[in-house]
Write a protein that holds these residues in place. Sequence first.
Motif, PDB file in Angstrom:
ATOM      1  N   LEU A 174      10.369 -15.515  -4.453  1.00 59.35           N
ATOM      2  CA  LEU A 174      10.057 -16.110  -3.156  1.00 59.35           C
ATOM      3  C   LEU A 174      11.320 -16.467  -2.388  1.00 59.35           C
ATOM      4  O   LEU A 174      11.456 -16.160  -1.213  1.00 59.35           O
ATOM      5  N   SER A 175      12.266 -17.129  -3.076  1.00 60.48           N
ATOM      6  CA  SER A 175      13.466 -17.574  -2.376  1.00 60.48           C
ATOM      7  C   SER A 175      14.319 -16.403  -1.898  1.00 60.48           C
ATOM      8  O   SER A 175      15.139 -16.547  -1.010  1.00 60.48           O
ATOM      9  N   ALA A 176      14.107 -15.231  -2.486  1.00 59.83           N
ATOM     10  CA  ALA A 176      14.854 -14.053  -2.059  1.00 59.83           C
ATOM     11  C   ALA A 176      14.166 -13.335  -0.911  1.00 59.83           C
ATOM     12  O   ALA A 176      14.642 -12.346  -0.405  1.00 59.83           O
ATOM     13  N   GLY A 177      13.006 -13.831  -0.516  1.00 63.01           N
ATOM     14  CA  GLY A 177      12.356 -13.292   0.663  1.00 63.01           C
ATOM     15  C   GLY A 177      11.225 -12.325   0.383  1.00 63.01           C
ATOM     16  O   GLY A 177      10.698 -11.692   1.282  1.00 63.01           O
ATOM     17  N   LEU A 184       6.463 -52.878 -20.129  1.00 61.47           N
ATOM     18  CA  LEU A 184       5.621 -52.782 -21.313  1.00 61.47           C
ATOM     19  C   LEU A 184       5.347 -54.149 -21.913  1.00 61.47           C
ATOM     20  O   LEU A 184       6.040 -55.138 -21.621  1.00 61.47           O
ATOM     21  N   ASP A 185       4.343 -54.193 -22.759  1.00 59.33           N
ATOM     22  CA  ASP A 185       3.929 -55.461 -23.360  1.00 59.33           C
ATOM     23  C   ASP A 185       5.030 -56.081 -24.213  1.00 59.33           C
ATOM     24  O   ASP A 185       5.053 -57.310 -24.404  1.00 59.33           O
ATOM     25  N   ASP A 186       5.945 -55.251 -24.741  1.00 57.53           N
ATOM     26  CA  ASP A 186       7.025 -55.788 -25.580  1.00 57.53           C
ATOM     27  C   ASP A 186       8.282 -56.119 -24.773  1.00 57.53           C
ATOM     28  O   ASP A 186       9.318 -56.447 -25.344  1.00 57.53           O
ATOM     29  N   GLY A 187       8.213 -56.009 -23.427  1.00 62.61           N
ATOM     30  CA  GLY A 187       9.335 -56.387 -22.580  1.00 62.61           C
ATOM     31  C   GLY A 187      10.239 -55.240 -22.168  1.00 62.61           C
ATOM     32  O   GLY A 187      11.071 -55.392 -21.270  1.00 62.61           O
ATOM     33  N   ARG A 188      10.095 -54.094 -22.833  1.00 65.54           N
ATOM     34  CA  ARG A 188      10.897 -52.943 -22.431  1.00 65.54           C
ATOM     35  C   ARG A 188      10.334 -52.332 -21.148  1.00 65.54           C
ATOM     36  O   ARG A 188       9.224 -52.648 -20.736  1.00 65.54           O
ATOM     37  N   VAL A 189      11.129 -51.457 -20.540  1.00 65.59           N
ATOM     38  CA  VAL A 189      10.693 -50.768 -19.326  1.00 65.59           C
ATOM     39  C   VAL A 189      10.452 -49.302 -19.660  1.00 65.59           C
ATOM     40  O   VAL A 189      11.291 -48.655 -20.296  1.00 65.59           O
ATOM     41  N   GLY A 190       9.307 -48.789 -19.228  1.00 60.58           N
ATOM     42  CA  GLY A 190       8.973 -47.399 -19.485  1.00 60.58           C
ATOM     43  C   GLY A 190       9.148 -46.542 -18.241  1.00 60.58           C
ATOM     44  O   GLY A 190       8.604 -46.863 -17.184  1.00 60.58           O
ATOM     45  N   PHE A 191       9.929 -45.483 -18.368  1.00 67.38           N
ATOM     46  CA  PHE A 191      10.025 -44.454 -17.323  1.00 67.38           C
ATOM     47  C   PHE A 191       9.018 -43.368 -17.672  1.00 67.38           C
ATOM     48  O   PHE A 191       9.089 -42.795 -18.766  1.00 67.38           O
ATOM     49  N   ILE A 192       8.085 -43.058 -16.780  1.00 63.11           N
ATOM     50  CA  ILE A 192       7.097 -42.033 -17.068  1.00 63.11           C
ATOM     51  C   ILE A 192       7.075 -40.987 -15.960  1.00 63.11           C
ATOM     52  O   ILE A 192       7.655 -41.191 -14.899  1.00 63.11           O
ATOM     53  N   ASP A 193       6.410 -39.887 -16.233  1.00 65.42           N
ATOM     54  CA  ASP A 193       6.212 -38.773 -15.310  1.00 65.42           C
ATOM     55  C   ASP A 193       7.536 -38.137 -14.908  1.00 65.42           C
ATOM     56  O   ASP A 193       8.122 -38.433 -13.868  1.00 65.42           O
ATOM     57  N   PHE A 194       7.997 -37.196 -15.734  1.00 70.53           N
ATOM     58  CA  PHE A 194       9.274 -36.523 -15.507  1.00 70.53           C
ATOM     59  C   PHE A 194       9.089 -35.129 -14.910  1.00 70.53           C
ATOM     60  O   PHE A 194       9.892 -34.234 -15.132  1.00 70.53           O
ATOM     61  N   GLY A 195       8.025 -34.964 -14.114  1.00 70.95           N
ATOM     62  CA  GLY A 195       7.809 -33.685 -13.453  1.00 70.95           C
ATOM     63  C   GLY A 195       8.764 -33.454 -12.307  1.00 70.95           C
ATOM     64  O   GLY A 195       9.023 -32.310 -11.918  1.00 70.95           O
ATOM     65  N   MET A 196       9.307 -34.527 -11.732  1.00 68.11           N
ATOM     66  CA  MET A 196      10.215 -34.398 -10.598  1.00 68.11           C
ATOM     67  C   MET A 196      11.553 -35.043 -10.948  1.00 68.11           C
ATOM     68  O   MET A 196      11.649 -36.261 -11.046  1.00 68.11           O
ATOM     69  N   VAL A 197      12.558 -34.224 -11.148  1.00 69.97           N
ATOM     70  CA  VAL A 197      13.906 -34.721 -11.433  1.00 69.97           C
ATOM     71  C   VAL A 197      14.872 -34.058 -10.457  1.00 69.97           C
ATOM     72  O   VAL A 197      14.562 -33.037  -9.839  1.00 69.97           O
ATOM     73  N   VAL A 209      11.594 -23.909   2.606  1.00 62.06           N
ATOM     74  CA  VAL A 209      10.411 -23.367   1.929  1.00 62.06           C
ATOM     75  C   VAL A 209      10.708 -23.136   0.452  1.00 62.06           C
ATOM     76  O   VAL A 209       9.895 -23.448  -0.424  1.00 62.06           O
ATOM     77  N   SER A 210      11.868 -22.605   0.175  1.00 66.81           N
ATOM     78  CA  SER A 210      12.255 -22.356  -1.215  1.00 66.81           C
ATOM     79  C   SER A 210      12.334 -23.645  -2.011  1.00 66.81           C
ATOM     80  O   SER A 210      11.890 -23.711  -3.166  1.00 66.81           O
ATOM     81  N   GLU A 211      12.887 -24.690  -1.409  1.00 68.35           N
ATOM     82  CA  GLU A 211      12.998 -25.979  -2.092  1.00 68.35           C
ATOM     83  C   GLU A 211      11.622 -26.580  -2.366  1.00 68.35           C
ATOM     84  O   GLU A 211      11.372 -27.129  -3.445  1.00 68.35           O
ATOM     85  N   MET A 212      10.724 -26.490  -1.381  1.00 70.12           N
ATOM     86  CA  MET A 212       9.375 -27.011  -1.577  1.00 70.12           C
ATOM     87  C   MET A 212       8.652 -26.240  -2.676  1.00 70.12           C
ATOM     88  O   MET A 212       7.963 -26.820  -3.515  1.00 70.12           O
ATOM     89  N   TYR A 213       8.812 -24.926  -2.659  1.00 76.75           N
ATOM     90  CA  TYR A 213       8.181 -24.101  -3.691  1.00 76.75           C
ATOM     91  C   TYR A 213       8.698 -24.485  -5.074  1.00 76.75           C
ATOM     92  O   TYR A 213       7.925 -24.671  -6.023  1.00 76.75           O
ATOM     93  N   GLN A 214      10.017 -24.612  -5.202  1.00 81.96           N
ATOM     94  CA  GLN A 214      10.598 -24.922  -6.497  1.00 81.96           C
ATOM     95  C   GLN A 214      10.146 -26.287  -6.992  1.00 81.96           C
ATOM     96  O   GLN A 214       9.868 -26.473  -8.187  1.00 81.96           O
ATOM     97  N   ALA A 215      10.042 -27.259  -6.076  1.00 80.79           N
ATOM     98  CA  ALA A 215       9.588 -28.594  -6.470  1.00 80.79           C
ATOM     99  C   ALA A 215       8.175 -28.545  -7.026  1.00 80.79           C
ATOM    100  O   ALA A 215       7.857 -29.206  -8.026  1.00 80.79           O
TER     101      ALA A 215
END
Length: 443
Positions: free
Chosen positions: A14-17, A300-313, A193-199
Amino acid sequence: MAAFPRFKPLMPELSAGRNIGVAELGLRGSLRLAQTVAKVYPQALKWLLQWRQPRPAELRELFEALGATYIKFGQFIASSPSIFPKDYVDEFQSCLDQTPAIAFSKIRQIVEQDLGRPLEALFDEFDEQALASASIAQVHAARLKSGEDVVVKVQKPGVRAVLTTDMNTVYLLTRVLELIVPNTDRDAVAGLVSEMYQAMIDECDFIKEAENLRVFRQFLADTGNTQVVAPKPYAQVSSARVLTMERFYGSALTDQGLSVAGGGRDPSEGLFNALNTWFASLTQCPFFHADLHSGNLLLLDDGRVGFIDFGMVGRIRPEAWQAMFSLFAGVSQQDYRMMAEAMVTVGITRDAVDVDALSRDIAALFENLNAVDPVSVLENQSGDGINALLSDLGAIARNYGIRFPRSFTMLLKQFLYFDRYVELLAPGVDLFRDERVEMMLSH
Protein backbone atom coordinates in the motif's frame (compact mmCIF):
# COMPACT_ATOMS: atom_id res chain seq x y z
CA MET A 1 8.42 -19.20 26.14
CA ALA A 2 7.51 -20.69 22.78
CA ALA A 3 8.13 -18.50 19.78
CA PHE A 4 5.16 -16.80 18.19
CA PRO A 5 4.61 -17.41 14.45
CA ARG A 6 5.11 -14.44 12.15
CA PHE A 7 2.04 -12.60 10.90
CA LYS A 8 2.04 -11.59 7.25
CA PRO A 9 0.58 -8.10 6.62
CA LEU A 10 -2.37 -8.00 4.27
CA MET A 11 -1.25 -5.07 2.14
CA PRO A 12 2.53 -4.57 2.30
CA GLU A 13 2.44 -2.75 -1.04
CA LEU A 14 0.00 0.00 0.00
CA SER A 15 2.67 2.50 1.00
CA ALA A 16 4.39 1.91 -2.34
CA GLY A 17 1.27 2.98 -4.16
CA ARG A 18 -0.25 -0.36 -5.26
CA ASN A 19 -4.04 -0.34 -5.30
CA ILE A 20 -5.64 -3.77 -4.93
CA GLY A 21 -8.64 -4.14 -7.24
CA VAL A 22 -12.15 -5.07 -6.17
CA ALA A 23 -11.80 -8.45 -7.90
CA GLU A 24 -9.05 -9.41 -5.44
CA LEU A 25 -11.24 -8.61 -2.46
CA GLY A 26 -13.93 -11.19 -3.19
CA LEU A 27 -17.63 -11.06 -2.45
CA ARG A 28 -17.22 -9.81 1.13
CA GLY A 29 -14.98 -6.95 0.02
CA SER A 30 -17.27 -5.96 -2.84
CA LEU A 31 -20.27 -5.83 -0.53
CA ARG A 32 -18.31 -3.73 1.93
CA LEU A 33 -17.33 -1.31 -0.82
CA ALA A 34 -20.97 -0.99 -1.86
CA GLN A 35 -22.03 -0.34 1.75
CA THR A 36 -19.38 2.36 2.12
CA VAL A 37 -20.42 4.12 -1.07
CA ALA A 38 -24.10 3.98 -0.02
CA LYS A 39 -23.30 5.74 3.28
CA VAL A 40 -20.79 8.25 1.94
CA TYR A 41 -22.51 9.30 -1.29
CA PRO A 42 -25.51 11.20 0.19
CA GLN A 43 -23.28 13.11 2.62
CA ALA A 44 -20.64 13.88 0.00
CA LEU A 45 -23.32 15.07 -2.45
CA LYS A 46 -24.76 17.40 0.19
CA TRP A 47 -21.37 18.91 0.96
CA LEU A 48 -20.64 19.29 -2.74
CA LEU A 49 -23.98 21.00 -3.47
CA GLN A 50 -23.46 23.34 -0.52
CA TRP A 51 -19.82 23.82 -1.62
CA ARG A 52 -18.40 23.42 1.85
CA GLN A 53 -16.22 21.05 3.79
CA PRO A 54 -17.87 18.73 6.31
CA ARG A 55 -18.30 20.06 9.83
CA PRO A 56 -16.32 18.16 12.48
CA ALA A 57 -19.44 16.63 14.07
CA GLU A 58 -20.78 15.52 10.67
CA LEU A 59 -17.53 13.80 9.80
CA ARG A 60 -17.31 12.07 13.20
CA GLU A 61 -20.88 10.75 12.91
CA LEU A 62 -20.17 9.46 9.41
CA PHE A 63 -16.98 7.73 10.55
CA GLU A 64 -18.80 6.04 13.43
CA ALA A 65 -21.52 4.84 11.04
CA LEU A 66 -18.90 3.39 8.67
CA GLY A 67 -17.41 1.16 11.37
CA ALA A 68 -14.05 -0.18 12.50
CA THR A 69 -11.61 1.29 9.98
CA TYR A 70 -13.09 4.77 10.02
CA ILE A 71 -13.43 4.76 13.81
CA LYS A 72 -9.69 4.15 13.86
CA PHE A 73 -9.26 7.01 11.41
CA GLY A 74 -11.15 9.19 13.85
CA GLN A 75 -8.95 8.13 16.73
CA PHE A 76 -5.90 8.78 14.56
CA ILE A 77 -7.16 12.34 13.99
CA ALA A 78 -7.87 12.78 17.72
CA SER A 79 -4.34 11.69 18.60
CA SER A 80 -2.64 13.93 16.03
CA PRO A 81 -3.10 17.57 17.09
CA SER A 82 0.02 18.64 15.25
CA ILE A 83 -1.31 17.26 11.94
CA PHE A 84 -5.04 18.03 11.82
CA PRO A 85 -7.04 21.23 12.50
CA LYS A 86 -7.97 21.78 16.15
CA ASP A 87 -11.75 21.67 15.59
CA TYR A 88 -11.50 18.17 14.15
CA VAL A 89 -9.02 16.99 16.80
CA ASP A 90 -11.37 18.15 19.56
CA GLU A 91 -14.46 16.59 17.94
CA PHE A 92 -12.85 13.21 17.38
CA GLN A 93 -11.83 12.97 21.04
CA SER A 94 -15.32 11.51 21.52
CA CYS A 95 -15.11 9.09 18.58
CA LEU A 96 -16.74 5.97 19.94
CA ASP A 97 -14.95 2.61 19.83
CA GLN A 98 -17.46 0.61 21.87
CA THR A 99 -19.52 -1.77 19.76
CA PRO A 100 -21.99 -4.57 20.60
CA ALA A 101 -20.40 -7.90 21.44
CA ILE A 102 -20.68 -10.61 18.81
CA ALA A 103 -22.24 -13.99 19.64
CA PHE A 104 -20.15 -16.31 21.79
CA SER A 105 -20.54 -19.07 19.20
CA LYS A 106 -18.44 -16.99 16.79
CA ILE A 107 -15.82 -16.34 19.48
CA ARG A 108 -15.60 -20.06 20.17
CA GLN A 109 -15.24 -20.78 16.47
CA ILE A 110 -12.36 -18.31 16.03
CA VAL A 111 -10.48 -19.52 19.12
CA GLU A 112 -10.84 -23.19 18.21
CA GLN A 113 -10.00 -22.57 14.57
CA ASP A 114 -6.85 -20.60 15.37
CA LEU A 115 -5.61 -22.73 18.25
CA GLY A 116 -6.59 -26.08 16.75
CA ARG A 117 -8.25 -27.59 19.83
CA PRO A 118 -11.68 -27.51 21.54
CA LEU A 119 -12.17 -24.64 23.96
CA GLU A 120 -12.61 -27.06 26.88
CA ALA A 121 -9.21 -28.60 26.16
CA LEU A 122 -7.51 -25.21 26.35
CA PHE A 123 -9.25 -23.47 29.26
CA ASP A 124 -10.67 -24.57 32.59
CA GLU A 125 -13.19 -21.73 32.40
CA PHE A 126 -14.16 -19.28 29.66
CA ASP A 127 -16.74 -16.59 30.41
CA GLU A 128 -19.27 -16.34 27.58
CA GLN A 129 -20.03 -12.73 28.53
CA ALA A 130 -17.49 -10.29 27.09
CA LEU A 131 -15.62 -7.98 29.48
CA ALA A 132 -15.33 -5.39 26.70
CA SER A 133 -16.14 -5.10 23.01
CA ALA A 134 -14.53 -2.65 20.57
CA SER A 135 -14.52 -2.32 16.80
CA ILE A 136 -11.63 -4.71 16.17
CA ALA A 137 -11.77 -7.20 19.04
CA GLN A 138 -13.54 -8.21 22.21
CA VAL A 139 -12.15 -9.50 25.50
CA HIS A 140 -13.30 -12.43 27.65
CA ALA A 141 -12.22 -13.57 31.10
CA ALA A 142 -10.94 -17.15 31.33
CA ARG A 143 -8.84 -19.54 33.42
CA LEU A 144 -6.09 -21.73 32.05
CA LYS A 145 -5.81 -25.45 32.75
CA SER A 146 -2.77 -24.58 34.86
CA GLY A 147 -4.93 -22.33 37.07
CA GLU A 148 -3.90 -18.81 36.02
CA ASP A 149 -6.59 -16.17 35.56
CA VAL A 150 -6.31 -14.64 32.09
CA VAL A 151 -8.09 -12.39 29.63
CA VAL A 152 -8.50 -13.54 26.04
CA LYS A 153 -8.58 -10.91 23.30
CA VAL A 154 -10.31 -12.25 20.19
CA GLN A 155 -10.33 -10.47 16.84
CA LYS A 156 -13.81 -10.13 15.35
CA PRO A 157 -14.48 -12.01 12.11
CA GLY A 158 -13.93 -10.20 8.85
CA VAL A 159 -12.05 -7.27 10.38
CA ARG A 160 -8.97 -7.64 8.19
CA ALA A 161 -11.04 -8.01 5.00
CA VAL A 162 -12.99 -4.86 5.90
CA LEU A 163 -9.75 -3.04 6.68
CA THR A 164 -8.27 -4.05 3.32
CA THR A 165 -11.33 -2.88 1.40
CA ASP A 166 -11.63 0.36 3.34
CA MET A 167 -7.97 1.23 2.92
CA ASN A 168 -8.19 0.73 -0.84
CA THR A 169 -11.25 2.98 -0.91
CA VAL A 170 -9.35 5.63 1.02
CA TYR A 171 -6.37 5.20 -1.30
CA LEU A 172 -8.60 5.75 -4.34
CA LEU A 173 -10.23 8.81 -2.77
CA THR A 174 -6.80 10.18 -1.94
CA ARG A 175 -5.71 9.90 -5.56
CA VAL A 176 -8.92 11.62 -6.71
CA LEU A 177 -8.31 14.37 -4.14
CA GLU A 178 -4.82 14.91 -5.52
CA LEU A 179 -6.25 15.36 -9.01
CA ILE A 180 -8.98 17.87 -8.13
CA VAL A 181 -7.23 19.87 -5.40
CA PRO A 182 -4.41 22.05 -6.75
CA ASN A 183 -1.01 22.18 -5.06
CA THR A 184 -1.65 19.01 -3.04
CA ASP A 185 1.52 17.64 -1.50
CA ARG A 186 1.27 14.07 -2.77
CA ASP A 187 4.06 12.75 -0.59
CA ALA A 188 2.40 14.16 2.53
CA VAL A 189 -1.04 12.74 1.69
CA ALA A 190 0.31 9.34 0.67
CA GLY A 191 2.50 9.29 3.77
CA LEU A 192 -0.45 10.05 6.01
CA VAL A 193 -2.52 7.24 4.47
CA SER A 194 0.42 4.88 4.86
CA GLU A 195 0.85 5.83 8.51
CA MET A 196 -2.85 5.31 9.25
CA TYR A 197 -2.79 1.95 7.49
CA GLN A 198 0.28 0.81 9.40
CA ALA A 199 -1.23 1.88 12.73
CA MET A 200 -4.36 -0.18 12.07
CA ILE A 201 -2.45 -3.20 10.76
CA ASP A 202 -0.35 -3.14 13.92
CA GLU A 203 -3.47 -3.08 16.08
CA CYS A 204 -4.83 -6.12 14.19
CA ASP A 205 -1.54 -7.98 14.61
CA PHE A 206 -1.85 -9.83 17.92
CA ILE A 207 1.47 -11.58 17.28
CA LYS A 208 3.20 -8.22 17.27
CA GLU A 209 1.29 -7.12 20.38
CA ALA A 210 2.40 -10.28 22.21
CA GLU A 211 6.00 -9.56 21.25
CA ASN A 212 5.60 -5.97 22.49
CA LEU A 213 4.46 -7.35 25.84
CA ARG A 214 7.45 -9.69 26.02
CA VAL A 215 9.93 -6.92 25.17
CA PHE A 216 8.41 -4.45 27.64
CA ARG A 217 8.42 -7.03 30.44
CA GLN A 218 12.10 -7.68 29.68
CA PHE A 219 12.76 -3.92 29.86
CA LEU A 220 11.14 -3.81 33.31
CA ALA A 221 13.24 -6.76 34.46
CA ASP A 222 16.47 -5.33 33.07
CA THR A 223 15.91 -2.00 34.84
CA GLY A 224 14.90 -3.64 38.13
CA ASN A 225 11.47 -2.02 38.02
CA THR A 226 9.07 -3.79 40.38
CA GLN A 227 6.54 -0.96 40.70
CA VAL A 228 5.17 -1.27 37.16
CA VAL A 229 3.99 -4.45 35.45
CA ALA A 230 2.71 -5.54 32.04
CA PRO A 231 0.60 -8.65 31.41
CA LYS A 232 2.36 -11.92 30.66
CA PRO A 233 1.36 -13.29 27.23
CA TYR A 234 0.73 -17.04 26.95
CA ALA A 235 2.18 -18.23 23.64
CA GLN A 236 0.60 -21.69 23.75
CA VAL A 237 -2.92 -20.19 23.68
CA SER A 238 -2.26 -17.23 21.39
CA SER A 239 -2.29 -16.78 17.62
CA ALA A 240 -2.74 -14.16 14.92
CA ARG A 241 -6.34 -13.50 16.04
CA VAL A 242 -6.25 -14.66 19.68
CA LEU A 243 -4.13 -13.13 22.44
CA THR A 244 -4.22 -14.66 25.91
CA MET A 245 -2.72 -12.54 28.68
CA GLU A 246 -2.36 -12.46 32.44
CA ARG A 247 -5.39 -10.85 34.09
CA PHE A 248 -4.88 -7.79 36.29
CA TYR A 249 -7.19 -6.77 39.10
CA GLY A 250 -7.45 -3.07 39.89
CA SER A 251 -8.97 0.23 38.86
CA ALA A 252 -8.10 3.03 36.46
CA LEU A 253 -5.30 5.16 37.88
CA THR A 254 -7.43 8.27 37.37
CA ASP A 255 -10.36 6.87 39.36
CA GLN A 256 -11.00 9.74 41.79
CA GLY A 257 -12.71 7.32 44.17
CA LEU A 258 -9.26 6.05 45.12
CA SER A 259 -7.96 8.26 47.90
CA VAL A 260 -6.17 7.94 51.17
CA ALA A 261 -9.09 9.56 52.96
CA GLY A 262 -11.46 7.01 51.44
CA GLY A 263 -9.37 4.12 52.68
CA GLY A 264 -7.79 3.38 49.30
CA ARG A 265 -4.28 3.93 48.01
CA ASP A 266 -2.97 7.34 47.03
CA PRO A 267 -2.93 7.20 43.21
CA SER A 268 -0.34 9.99 42.92
CA GLU A 269 2.42 7.58 44.00
CA GLY A 270 1.41 5.23 41.22
CA LEU A 271 1.33 8.15 38.80
CA PHE A 272 4.98 9.03 39.44
CA ASN A 273 5.98 5.36 39.09
CA ALA A 274 4.15 5.20 35.76
CA LEU A 275 5.58 8.53 34.59
CA ASN A 276 9.16 7.59 35.44
CA THR A 277 8.77 4.18 33.80
CA TRP A 278 7.45 5.75 30.63
CA PHE A 279 10.28 8.31 30.55
CA ALA A 280 12.82 5.51 31.04
CA SER A 281 11.28 3.53 28.17
CA LEU A 282 11.98 6.40 25.78
CA THR A 283 15.70 5.66 25.88
CA GLN A 284 16.00 2.15 27.35
CA CYS A 285 13.27 0.24 25.51
CA PRO A 286 12.98 -0.25 21.72
CA PHE A 287 9.58 1.47 21.80
CA PHE A 288 7.30 3.53 24.05
CA HIS A 289 3.65 2.84 24.90
CA ALA A 290 1.73 5.31 22.73
CA ASP A 291 -1.79 4.82 24.07
CA LEU A 292 -1.70 5.18 27.87
CA HIS A 293 -5.17 6.69 28.23
CA SER A 294 -6.87 6.18 31.60
CA GLY A 295 -8.29 2.78 30.61
CA ASN A 296 -4.82 1.41 29.87
CA LEU A 297 -3.16 2.58 33.09
CA LEU A 298 -4.33 0.57 36.10
CA LEU A 299 -3.66 0.92 39.82
CA LEU A 300 -3.58 -2.71 40.92
CA ASP A 301 -4.86 -4.02 44.21
CA ASP A 302 -1.29 -4.61 45.43
CA GLY A 303 -0.26 -0.99 44.71
CA ARG A 304 1.67 -1.62 41.51
CA VAL A 305 0.76 0.08 38.24
CA GLY A 306 -0.26 -2.01 35.25
CA PHE A 307 0.43 -0.94 31.67
CA ILE A 308 -2.00 -2.76 29.37
CA ASP A 309 -2.92 -2.87 25.68
CA PHE A 310 0.34 -2.77 23.71
CA GLY A 311 -1.29 -2.69 20.28
CA MET A 312 -0.13 0.89 19.72
CA VAL A 313 3.53 1.69 20.36
CA GLY A 314 5.84 4.33 18.95
CA ARG A 315 9.46 4.41 17.89
CA ILE A 316 11.71 7.42 17.41
CA ARG A 317 14.68 7.29 15.05
CA PRO A 318 17.95 7.63 17.03
CA GLU A 319 19.02 10.60 14.92
CA ALA A 320 15.81 12.43 15.87
CA TRP A 321 16.32 12.16 19.63
CA GLN A 322 18.59 15.16 20.04
CA ALA A 323 16.33 17.37 17.96
CA MET A 324 13.31 16.24 19.94
CA PHE A 325 14.95 17.06 23.25
CA SER A 326 16.06 20.41 21.82
CA LEU A 327 12.43 21.15 21.00
CA PHE A 328 11.37 20.52 24.59
CA ALA A 329 14.35 22.50 25.90
CA GLY A 330 13.42 25.36 23.58
CA VAL A 331 9.91 25.38 25.01
CA SER A 332 11.26 25.45 28.57
CA GLN A 333 13.82 28.16 27.83
CA GLN A 334 11.66 30.21 25.45
CA ASP A 335 14.43 29.81 22.89
CA TYR A 336 12.34 30.06 19.73
CA ARG A 337 15.30 29.72 17.38
CA MET A 338 16.17 26.41 19.06
CA MET A 339 12.56 25.29 18.66
CA ALA A 340 12.51 26.26 14.98
CA GLU A 341 15.73 24.39 14.22
CA ALA A 342 14.46 21.33 16.09
CA MET A 343 11.12 21.39 14.20
CA VAL A 344 12.98 21.44 10.88
CA THR A 345 15.18 18.52 11.98
CA VAL A 346 12.37 16.37 13.38
CA GLY A 347 9.86 17.20 10.67
CA ILE A 348 9.67 16.01 7.09
CA THR A 349 10.00 18.66 4.41
CA ARG A 350 11.23 18.82 0.83
CA ASP A 351 11.74 22.58 0.71
CA ALA A 352 14.23 24.90 2.35
CA VAL A 353 12.75 26.52 5.46
CA ASP A 354 13.30 30.13 6.49
CA VAL A 355 14.32 29.40 10.07
CA ASP A 356 14.35 33.09 11.04
CA ALA A 357 10.74 33.56 9.87
CA LEU A 358 9.72 30.30 11.55
CA SER A 359 11.32 31.52 14.78
CA ARG A 360 9.31 34.75 14.62
CA ASP A 361 6.05 32.87 14.07
CA ILE A 362 6.75 30.61 17.05
CA ALA A 363 7.51 33.66 19.20
CA ALA A 364 4.22 35.25 18.10
CA LEU A 365 2.39 32.04 19.02
CA PHE A 366 3.63 32.22 22.60
CA GLU A 367 2.76 35.90 22.82
CA ASN A 368 -0.76 35.22 21.57
CA LEU A 369 -1.17 32.47 24.15
CA ASN A 370 0.08 34.86 26.84
CA ALA A 371 2.51 32.11 27.78
CA VAL A 372 5.32 34.06 29.41
CA ASP A 373 6.26 30.91 31.31
CA PRO A 374 6.21 27.96 28.85
CA VAL A 375 6.14 25.49 31.77
CA SER A 376 2.68 26.79 32.68
CA VAL A 377 1.53 25.95 29.16
CA LEU A 378 2.80 22.43 29.57
CA GLU A 379 1.05 22.18 32.94
CA ASN A 380 -2.29 22.92 31.32
CA GLN A 381 -2.74 26.19 33.26
CA SER A 382 -3.37 28.30 30.18
CA GLY A 383 -6.53 27.27 28.42
CA ASP A 384 -5.99 24.11 26.44
CA GLY A 385 -2.39 23.71 27.60
CA ILE A 386 -0.31 21.28 25.59
CA ASN A 387 -3.18 20.42 23.25
CA ALA A 388 -3.49 24.03 22.07
CA LEU A 389 0.31 24.31 21.86
CA LEU A 390 0.56 21.18 19.69
CA SER A 391 -2.29 22.26 17.44
CA ASP A 392 -0.85 25.71 16.89
CA LEU A 393 2.70 24.44 16.42
CA GLY A 394 1.34 21.94 13.91
CA ALA A 395 -0.44 24.72 12.01
CA ILE A 396 2.75 26.79 11.89
CA ALA A 397 4.72 23.76 10.71
CA ARG A 398 2.25 23.11 7.90
CA ASN A 399 2.61 26.72 6.75
CA TYR A 400 6.30 25.99 6.19
CA GLY A 401 5.69 22.63 4.53
CA ILE A 402 6.85 20.69 7.59
CA ARG A 403 5.08 17.44 8.45
CA PHE A 404 5.89 15.71 11.73
CA PRO A 405 6.35 11.91 11.64
CA ARG A 406 3.49 9.95 13.19
CA SER A 407 5.74 8.55 15.93
CA PHE A 408 6.72 12.05 17.02
CA THR A 409 3.07 13.10 17.19
CA MET A 410 2.28 10.00 19.25
CA LEU A 411 5.06 10.92 21.66
CA LEU A 412 3.76 14.47 22.12
CA LYS A 413 0.21 13.18 22.59
CA GLN A 414 1.34 10.86 25.37
CA PHE A 415 2.96 13.83 27.11
CA LEU A 416 -0.48 15.41 27.01
CA TYR A 417 -2.05 12.40 28.71
CA PHE A 418 0.47 12.54 31.54
CA ASP A 419 0.00 16.28 31.84
CA ARG A 420 -3.71 15.68 32.44
CA TYR A 421 -3.01 12.94 34.99
CA VAL A 422 -0.69 15.24 36.91
CA GLU A 423 -3.30 18.00 36.92
CA LEU A 424 -5.88 15.55 38.29
CA LEU A 425 -3.82 13.57 40.80
CA ALA A 426 -0.96 15.91 41.77
CA PRO A 427 -2.07 19.48 41.00
CA GLY A 428 0.69 22.07 41.08
CA VAL A 429 3.50 19.63 40.28
CA ASP A 430 6.17 20.96 37.90
CA LEU A 431 7.03 18.07 35.55
CA PHE A 432 10.42 19.65 34.78
CA ARG A 433 11.55 20.38 38.33
CA ASP A 434 9.79 18.04 40.77
CA GLU A 435 12.33 15.73 42.42
CA ARG A 436 9.94 12.77 42.10
CA VAL A 437 10.07 12.99 38.30
CA GLU A 438 13.09 11.28 36.75
CA MET A 439 13.10 12.78 33.27
CA MET A 440 16.14 11.00 31.89
CA LEU A 441 16.05 12.61 28.46
CA SER A 442 19.48 11.81 27.18
CA HIS A 443 20.47 9.25 24.62
